[in-house]
Design an enzyme around this catalytic site. Structure first.
Site, mmCIF file in Angstrom:
data_model
loop_
_atom_site.group_PDB
_atom_site.id
_atom_site.type_symbol
_atom_site.label_atom_id
_atom_site.label_comp_id
_atom_site.label_asym_id
_atom_site.label_seq_id
_atom_site.Cartn_x
_atom_site.Cartn_y
_atom_site.Cartn_z
ATOM 1 N N SER A 141 38.727 38.425 37.724
ATOM 2 C CA SER A 141 39.600 37.682 36.811
ATOM 3 C C SER A 141 39.142 36.240 36.752
ATOM 4 O O SER A 141 38.684 35.673 37.752
ATOM 5 C CB SER A 141 41.055 37.735 37.285
ATOM 6 O OG SER A 141 41.860 36.836 36.524
ATOM 7 N N TYR A 154 46.952 37.124 44.086
ATOM 8 C CA TYR A 154 46.164 37.871 43.098
ATOM 9 C C TYR A 154 44.751 37.316 43.001
ATOM 10 O O TYR A 154 43.760 38.057 43.048
ATOM 11 C CB TYR A 154 46.861 37.809 41.739
ATOM 12 C CG TYR A 154 46.101 38.467 40.620
ATOM 13 C CD1 TYR A 154 46.143 39.847 40.447
ATOM 14 C CD2 TYR A 154 45.338 37.716 39.719
ATOM 15 C CE1 TYR A 154 45.441 40.464 39.410
ATOM 16 C CE2 TYR A 154 44.644 38.323 38.691
ATOM 17 C CZ TYR A 154 44.703 39.689 38.534
ATOM 18 O OH TYR A 154 44.009 40.297 37.519
#
Length: 246
Positions: A141, A154
């Site tokens: 990401s 995350y």
């Protein structure tokens, strides 16, 4: 047909979003596709039906990637059905956001279990069982570089995925297997959109110089490039597929 006709691609978390688009794109490129899902079979089966209706070949395969035994069975299933796996796309993941102060043990453990251990489980199995000349593509990401608030756990899992990808590249020396990561920016998927107010989505859609959210097809196209013949000399890289967000 392309030279990839007999090759097999395993896409984790492929019942929707980026995973489903990737499965469909790889099928169009001539791969036989294994559409993995964790719990809900219906959308995975719908993806397979769409692939088959377009003339491609695909099957579903249930497995919770956080469970090592389930991942072993997933590869067993692929070998029994098609003789092996040539491409692994590690797409399965969850995104539950909170500040570090407000992150409880359950949220931390679940995020680590799916996003980090899940990728580790499939990488370990692929290291032993992927056919020589294969491709491994892990989904990271762009938050690893952007470092927004509330993404601490995350982003940490995705940074670890990038690190494992680079190291595995070296460990697979001599087998002709490439290992790369793709780091999408804001992408219009259920995972990204759920729970975000409209004004937040609007702001994020303007964050990139291209002034739009990414679409699952944008990410699937990059995955297809890495999985196909034109990506053969790309190895050990993280591609920031994010429209230019720095």
């Amino acid at each position: 047909m392309t030279q990839q006709t007999q090759k097999v691609a395993l896409v984790t978390g492929a019942s929707g979003g980026i995973g489903a688009e990737t499965a469909k794109r790889l099928a169009r490129d001539g791969f036989t596709v294994i559409v993995n899902y964790a719990g809900n079979a219906a959308p995975a089966e719908a993806t397979v039906r769409e692939i088959e209706a377009a003339g491609g070949k695909a099957i579903t395969a249930q497995a919770d990637v956080s469970d090592p035994a389930a991942v072993r069975r997933l590869f067993d299933h692929a070998e029994a059905a098609f003789g092996g796996v040539d491409v692994l796309v590690n797409n399965a993941g969850i995104m539950k956001l909170a500040s570090l102060a407000d992150t409880d043990d359950a949220l931390f453990d679940q995020t680590i279990a799916v996003n980090l251990k899940g990728v580790f489980n499939t990488l370990r199995e692929a290291s032993r069982r992927l056919r020589d000349g294969g491709r491994i593509i892990n989904i990271s990401s762009s938050v690893v570089g952007l470092l927004p608030v509330n993404y601490g756990v995350y982003a940490a899992t995705k940074a670890a995925v990038e690190t494992m990808s680079a190291i595995l590249t070296k460990e697979l020396r001599g087998r002709g297997i490439t290992v790369n990561a793709i780091a999408p920016g804001p992408t219009a998927t259920k995972l990204f959109l759920d729970g975000k107010p409209a004004e937040v989505v609007e702001r994020l859609s303007k964050a990139a110089p291209l002034e739009r959210l990414g679409q699952p097809e944008d990410i699937a196209s990059t995955i297809a490039f890495l999985a196909g013949p034109d990506g053969a000399w790309v190895n050990g890289q993280t591609l920031r597929v994010n429209g230019g967000i720095i």
